[in-house]
Design an enzyme around this catalytic site. Structure first.
Site, PDB file in Angstrom:
ATOM      1  N   ASP A   1     -85.843 -36.370  52.676  1.00  0.00           N
ATOM      2  CA  ASP A   1     -85.051 -36.636  51.464  1.00  0.00           C
ATOM      3  C   ASP A   1     -85.968 -37.009  50.295  1.00  0.00           C
ATOM      4  O   ASP A   1     -85.729 -36.619  49.149  1.00  0.00           O
ATOM      5  CB  ASP A   1     -84.064 -37.794  51.697  1.00  0.00           C
ATOM      6  CG  ASP A   1     -83.029 -37.494  52.756  1.00  0.00           C
ATOM      7  OD1 ASP A   1     -83.332 -36.730  53.694  1.00  0.00           O
ATOM      8  OD2 ASP A   1     -81.914 -38.029  52.665  1.00  0.00           O
TER       9      ASP A   1
ATOM     10  N   ASP B   1     -81.395 -40.915  47.879  1.00  0.00           N
ATOM     11  CA  ASP B   1     -82.382 -40.016  47.249  1.00  0.00           C
ATOM     12  C   ASP B   1     -81.731 -38.658  46.965  1.00  0.00           C
ATOM     13  O   ASP B   1     -81.976 -38.032  45.934  1.00  0.00           O
ATOM     14  CB  ASP B   1     -83.591 -39.791  48.175  1.00  0.00           C
ATOM     15  CG  ASP B   1     -84.355 -41.062  48.461  1.00  0.00           C
ATOM     16  OD1 ASP B   1     -85.503 -41.186  48.035  1.00  0.00           O
ATOM     17  OD2 ASP B   1     -83.779 -41.938  49.127  1.00  0.00           O
TER      18      ASP B   1
ATOM     19  N   HIS C   1     -89.477 -47.923  47.382  1.00  0.00           N
ATOM     20  CA  HIS C   1     -89.543 -48.223  48.817  1.00  0.00           C
ATOM     21  C   HIS C   1     -89.706 -49.730  48.991  1.00  0.00           C
ATOM     22  O   HIS C   1     -90.105 -50.437  48.060  1.00  0.00           O
ATOM     23  CB  HIS C   1     -90.699 -47.445  49.455  1.00  0.00           C
ATOM     24  CG  HIS C   1     -90.382 -45.984  49.610  1.00  0.00           C
ATOM     25  ND1 HIS C   1     -91.329 -44.994  49.498  1.00  0.00           N
ATOM     26  CD2 HIS C   1     -89.197 -45.355  49.859  1.00  0.00           C
ATOM     27  CE1 HIS C   1     -90.734 -43.822  49.683  1.00  0.00           C
ATOM     28  NE2 HIS C   1     -89.461 -44.010  49.899  1.00  0.00           N
TER      29      HIS C   1
ATOM     30  N   ARG D   1     -89.416 -33.008  44.816  1.00  0.00           N
ATOM     31  CA  ARG D   1     -89.451 -31.567  44.514  1.00  0.00           C
ATOM     32  C   ARG D   1     -88.517 -31.232  43.342  1.00  0.00           C
ATOM     33  O   ARG D   1     -88.886 -30.498  42.426  1.00  0.00           O
ATOM     34  CB  ARG D   1     -89.055 -30.751  45.746  1.00  0.00           C
ATOM     35  CG  ARG D   1     -88.992 -29.271  45.456  1.00  0.00           C
ATOM     36  CD  ARG D   1     -88.646 -28.427  46.677  1.00  0.00           C
ATOM     37  NE  ARG D   1     -88.596 -27.046  46.263  1.00  0.00           N
ATOM     38  CZ  ARG D   1     -87.515 -26.457  45.752  1.00  0.00           C
ATOM     39  NH1 ARG D   1     -86.385 -27.124  45.640  1.00  0.00           N
ATOM     40  NH2 ARG D   1     -87.563 -25.205  45.369  1.00  0.00           N
TER      41      ARG D   1
ATOM     42  N   GLY E   1     -81.311 -45.355  50.047  1.00  0.00           N
ATOM     43  CA  GLY E   1     -82.130 -44.149  50.214  1.00  0.00           C
ATOM     44  C   GLY E   1     -81.965 -43.477  51.574  1.00  0.00           C
ATOM     45  O   GLY E   1     -81.619 -42.283  51.649  1.00  0.00           O
TER      46      GLY E   1
ATOM     47  N   ASP F   1     -94.080 -45.903  48.483  1.00  0.00           N
ATOM     48  CA  ASP F   1     -95.021 -46.594  49.384  1.00  0.00           C
ATOM     49  C   ASP F   1     -95.799 -45.525  50.147  1.00  0.00           C
ATOM     50  O   ASP F   1     -95.246 -44.870  51.026  1.00  0.00           O
ATOM     51  CB  ASP F   1     -94.229 -47.475  50.352  1.00  0.00           C
ATOM     52  CG  ASP F   1     -95.123 -48.096  51.426  1.00  0.00           C
ATOM     53  OD1 ASP F   1     -96.366 -47.923  51.352  1.00  0.00           O
ATOM     54  OD2 ASP F   1     -94.569 -48.750  52.335  1.00  0.00           O
TER      55      ASP F   1
ATOM     56  N   HIS G   1     -86.493 -41.101  56.284  1.00  0.00           N
ATOM     57  CA  HIS G   1     -85.859 -40.052  55.487  1.00  0.00           C
ATOM     58  C   HIS G   1     -86.896 -39.347  54.615  1.00  0.00           C
ATOM     59  O   HIS G   1     -86.632 -38.987  53.468  1.00  0.00           O
ATOM     60  CB  HIS G   1     -84.756 -40.669  54.627  1.00  0.00           C
ATOM     61  CG  HIS G   1     -85.239 -41.781  53.735  1.00  0.00           C
ATOM     62  ND1 HIS G   1     -85.910 -42.897  54.184  1.00  0.00           N
ATOM     63  CD2 HIS G   1     -85.160 -41.945  52.385  1.00  0.00           C
ATOM     64  CE1 HIS G   1     -86.210 -43.678  53.167  1.00  0.00           C
ATOM     65  NE2 HIS G   1     -85.779 -43.117  52.071  1.00  0.00           N
TER      66      HIS G   1
HETATM   67  O1  LIG Z   1     -85.560 -45.426  50.533  1.00  0.00           O
HETATM   68  C1  LIG Z   1     -85.572 -45.375  49.331  1.00  0.00           C
HETATM   69  C2  LIG Z   1     -86.151 -44.250  48.633  1.00  0.00           C
HETATM   70  O2  LIG Z   1     -86.616 -43.217  49.456  1.00  0.00           O
HETATM   71  C3  LIG Z   1     -84.975 -46.466  48.547  1.00  0.00           C
HETATM   72  O3  LIG Z   1     -83.710 -46.805  49.028  1.00  0.00           O
HETATM   73  P1  LIG Z   1     -83.136 -48.273  48.800  1.00  0.00           P
HETATM   74  O4  LIG Z   1     -83.216 -48.541  47.346  1.00  0.00           O
HETATM   75  O5  LIG Z   1     -81.732 -48.235  49.293  1.00  0.00           O
HETATM   76  O6  LIG Z   1     -84.024 -49.180  49.604  1.00  0.00           O
END
Ligand SMILES: O=C(CO)COP(=O)(O)O
Length: 144
Positions: A94, A64, A11, A100, A59, A84, A91
């Site tokens: 996701d 993800d 994150h 999971r 992500g 984080d 999301h």
């Molecule tokens: O959001 C993320 C994982 O949930 C990471 O995505 P990015 O690597 O594109 O920032």
């Protein structure tokens, strides 16, 4: 060395920490194949061009989910996902789906540095360890 397929995700607030973690373990990580969500992958490539990194979608745009699908297909050996815990994610479903599937398919899964440190310094990491396949706890569709 058995070449592992390692998924990298972080994150936003944890991306710098993931880059630092990769730098701290560059010896153990050299030669493996990496798959990363979009922005994470771009940053890893920028700071560690020597690594073989395949970037997927970002992500929030499905990255993800792509990694989750690869886990379900047996194409990922380790997930390093610096989460984080202090910021709501658009999301979130996701993220939950990915964690999971990592749990369900019994792959090593580090959501913070301490766990990631232990995994890459384990003799099992260096020695080509294969986790037992998931049996889904008696789920009827397990052979499907
Ligand atoms: O959001 C993320 C994982 O949930 C990471 O995505 P990015 O690597 O594109 O920032």
């Amino acid at each position: 060395m058995t070449r592992k397929r390692i998924a990298l995700v972080a994150h936003d607030a944890r991306k710098r920490d993931l880059i630092a973690w990769i730098g701290a373990h560059r010896g153990a990580l050299a030669g493996h194949a990496f798959f990363a969500t979009g922005t994470t992958g771009a940053k890893v490539r920028e700071s560690h061009p020597e690594l073989d990194v395949t970037p997927l979608k970002s992500g929030p745009l499905g990255g993800d989910q792509q990694i989750g699908a690869m886990i379900a297909e047996g194409r990922i050996d380790l997930l390093v996902f610096f989460v984080d815990p202090m910021t709501a994610q658009p999301h979130d479903v996701d993220v939950k789906a990915l964690t999971r599937l990592a749990t369900l398919y019994n792959i090593p899964f580090a959501c913070n540095e301490a766990t990631a440190d232990m995994i890459v310094s384990s003799p099992l990491f260096a020695g080509g360890y294969t986790p037992r396949p998931a049996d889904f706890g008696g789920y009827e569709g397990r052979r499907v």
